[in-house]
Design a protein around this motif. Structure first.
Motif, PDB file in Angstrom:
ATOM      1  N   ARG A 143       0.817  -1.215   0.000  1.00 19.48           N
ATOM      2  CA  ARG A 143       0.000   0.000   0.000  1.00 19.48           C
ATOM      3  C   ARG A 143       0.853   1.268   0.000  1.00 19.48           C
ATOM      4  N   GLY A 146       2.625   1.698  -3.345  1.00 16.85           N
ATOM      5  CA  GLY A 146       1.623   2.102  -4.325  1.00 16.85           C
ATOM      6  C   GLY A 146       1.275   3.575  -4.197  1.00 16.85           C
ATOM      7  N   GLU A 147       1.111   4.059  -2.975  1.00 20.20           N
ATOM      8  CA  GLU A 147       0.793   5.470  -2.754  1.00 20.20           C
ATOM      9  C   GLU A 147       1.949   6.375  -3.177  1.00 20.20           C
ATOM     10  N   VAL A 150       1.828   6.551  -6.991  1.00 18.02           N
ATOM     11  CA  VAL A 150       0.696   7.372  -7.428  1.00 18.02           C
ATOM     12  C   VAL A 150       0.979   8.847  -7.143  1.00 18.02           C
ATOM     13  N   SER A 179       2.628   1.653 -10.480  1.00 16.46           N
ATOM     14  CA  SER A 179       1.692   1.583  -9.345  1.00 16.46           C
ATOM     15  C   SER A 179       0.608   0.539  -9.603  1.00 16.46           C
ATOM     16  N   SER A 183      -0.168  -2.233  -6.589  1.00 14.04           N
ATOM     17  CA  SER A 183      -1.321  -2.206  -5.693  1.00 14.04           C
ATOM     18  C   SER A 183      -2.610  -2.093  -6.498  1.00 14.04           C
ATOM     19  N   SER A 186      -4.477   1.319  -6.488  1.00 13.39           N
ATOM     20  CA  SER A 186      -3.911   2.403  -7.297  1.00 13.39           C
ATOM     21  C   SER A 186      -4.706   2.643  -8.568  1.00 13.39           C
ATOM     22  N   SER A 187      -5.149   1.566  -9.190  1.00 12.10           N
ATOM     23  CA  SER A 187      -5.878   1.719 -10.457  1.00 12.10           C
ATOM     24  C   SER A 187      -7.175   2.484 -10.255  1.00 12.10           C
ATOM     25  N   TYR A 347      -4.493   9.526  -0.651  1.00  9.29           N
ATOM     26  CA  TYR A 347      -3.935   9.858  -1.956  1.00  9.29           C
ATOM     27  C   TYR A 347      -4.074  11.337  -2.286  1.00  9.29           C
TER      28      TYR A 347
END
Length: 512
Positions: A143, A146-147, A150, A179, A183, A186-187, A347
């Motif tokens: 996570r 991924g953040e 992004v 990303s 994760s 993210s999408s 995010y």
């Protein structure tokens, strides 16, 4: 500047590893990611199609990039350094934000020192350090990576929007693609945020960014991202049709009945019950504490006559409201399947701090007091939620590992609500573990039989599990069993097994 960067890295890192030294526990989700890294390592550092070591069929349809990075550490190293991964990644996040603050504040003619103060506060951010649905800063899951990716994507888009730099746009597309293979969440963020920001700013390039990201993700993953996407679709479909309606702790979130209960308990001074509902159910209310800085920006925008107009803040405003609207939108029951609503606020944390700093100026320093209080609160909640010490789990699994060495020995774990991916990597035995992300690969009938009466409570038909899968060993954490009985009236019967180990509330049963 070097001294400031060192200070930011040190503070961010320290704040995140401190709770792990107070109580070093490893979250069930983290064990899953460690197991996936182990499967890659055992497959000659290539991504397997199936997950080995587990009795239920599991397609490897989770994004793999974080797992691949972890696979270069052996299992012992992975566990040893578990407490530092997210801390290191968040340190990179905060330092990157620091340099972007400097760039933006220079454009806005804001005092340069505020970039450092804003970054210090960002390291203390309640939103980044909150204990909410799913682990983040204190646990080693994809996570945080991924953040970070992004965040890099949106910063690149911001620079593209301001400077018309197509190189920044291409860099952002690549970070966005990374990303997507890191994760699943993210999408969803990239799609929802990009659509909103692009429409608000009238930018076709931003609206089209998710499409380009998807294409690059397919290419760099050698089409494996299609497997990930199918798995994500299956998960969302199941969540929309079943999970959000039948799993009580999900279905009850933001229900009007829960708000009525909360105020009823408050008026009757049943504070403990009121707090429990507030913390777990009332997402539209508890964000006042969990995402305090977001709430503060809202209050400033609504009640204070602060002039925030600047063309350089157009992207920042759009980014902030993309997070806020996604939070509100996905908090409703109809769209709850799109993900835990409060995650979207994470995010949008960078534009939140930009707006805080622009609004408050030097007064932002007063926020250190509530931020420190909320940090102490989150550390308390994190450690209070611990079930057992990690050493106690190791002792129980070491007993199993030394006593049961036959390929015929199969293991079931009843120690927490998370799926039991600990079993195979700690004991070497094949075990029962079921990921919610791969239910379609092993069918509704098997799912419904294994999870009775409701996910995440496992079946009490141990005879069926023995006959179907050969499970002859069960590892039990007694407080979890008692909690299941209390909350679900679901009783486990071990009459067909004998107790062979009992220590620190861990019990090992062997089939008679």
């Amino acid at each position: 500047m070097i001294a400031e960067v060192i200070m930011l890295i040190s503070l961010t890192f320290f704040l995140r590893v401190l709770p792990k030294f107070i109580n070093n526990k490893i979250n069930g989700d983290t064990w899953y990611h460690f197991a996936m890294a182990e499967s890659i390592r055992n497959n000659n550092f290539t991504i397997p199609k199936k997950i080995d070591g587990y009795l239920l069929p599991n397609t490897y349809d989770y994004p793999y990039f974080y797992h691949y990075l972890l696979s270069f550490l052996n299992l012992k190293q992975r566990i040893k350094y578990e407490r530092v991964y997210s801390a290191l990644l968040d340190s990179i996040f905060v330092v990157t934000a620091y340099f972007v603050f400097i760039y933006l504040f220079k454009i806005l003619n804001i005092e340069n020192s505020l970039a450092f103060y804003s970054s210090l506060l960002l390291s203390l951010s309640p939103t980044l350090l909150k204990v909410s649905m799913g682990p983040r800063a204190f646990d080693a899951t994809p996570r945080v990576l991924g953040e970070l990716l992004v965040f890099g994507f949106f910063i690149a888009l911001f620079y593209f929007f301001e400077e018309k730099s197509y190189l920044a746009y291409l860099i952002g597309i690549f970070l966005g693609a990374l990303s997507l293979i890191t994760s699943k969440f993210s999408s969803q963020v990239i799609l929802l945020f990009s659509m909103f920001i692009g429409v608000v700013l009238n930018s076709v390039a931003i609206v089209l960014a998710p499409f380009f990201i998807f294409m690059i993700a397919v290419v760099i993953s050698k089409e494996r991202y299609m497997t990930i996407l199918i798995g994500q679709y299956q998960h969302l479909k199941r969540f929309a049709k079943i999970t959000k309606n039948e799993v009580e702790f999900i279905a009850s979130i933001n229900r009007w009945e829960e708000y009525k209960k909360f105020f009823k308990y408050m008026l009757s001074f049943q504070i403990k019950k009121a707090y429990s509902i507030f913390h777990t159910k009332l997402m539209y209310l508890n964000f006042v504490i969990k995402d305090f800085e977001v709430f503060l920006v809202l209050m400033i925008l609504v009640f204070l006559n602060v002039n925030l107009f600047s063309s350089s803040l157009d992207f920042v405003f759009a980014w902030f409201f993309a997070g806020l609207i996604s939070f509100i939108f996905t908090g409703t029951h109809a769209f709850k399947f799109i993900g835990e609503a409060d995650r979207y606020l994470e995010y949008a944390i960078f534009p939140t701090f930009v707006l805080l700093t622009v609004s408050l100026g030097d007064n932002i320093l007063w926020l250190f007091i509530p931020f420190i209080i909320l940090y102490i609160y989150n550390v308390f909640v994190y450690n209070y939620s611990s079930r057992y010490k990690i050493q106690e789990l190791y002792e129980a699994t070491d007993f199993i590992k030394s006593k049961y060495t036959s390929e015929d020995d199969k293991l079931l774990g009843l120690i927490e609500s998370n799926t039991f991916y600990h079993g195979e990597i700690l004991t070497g035995l094949k075990c029962m573990a079921a990921s919610e992300f791969s239910t379609e690969s092993w069918g509704e009938e098997l799912w419904n039989k294994y999870y009775q009466p409701i996910h995440p409570i496992r079946t009490n038909d141990f005879e069926w599990i023995y006959e179907e899968f050969g499970v002859n060993i069960i590892l039990v954490y007694q407080p979890y069993i008692e909690e299941v009985m209390k909350n679900y009236n679901h009783e486990y019967n071990f009459n067909a097994f004998k107790e062979v180990y009992s220590k620190n509330d861990f019990v090992v049963y062997e089939k008679l």
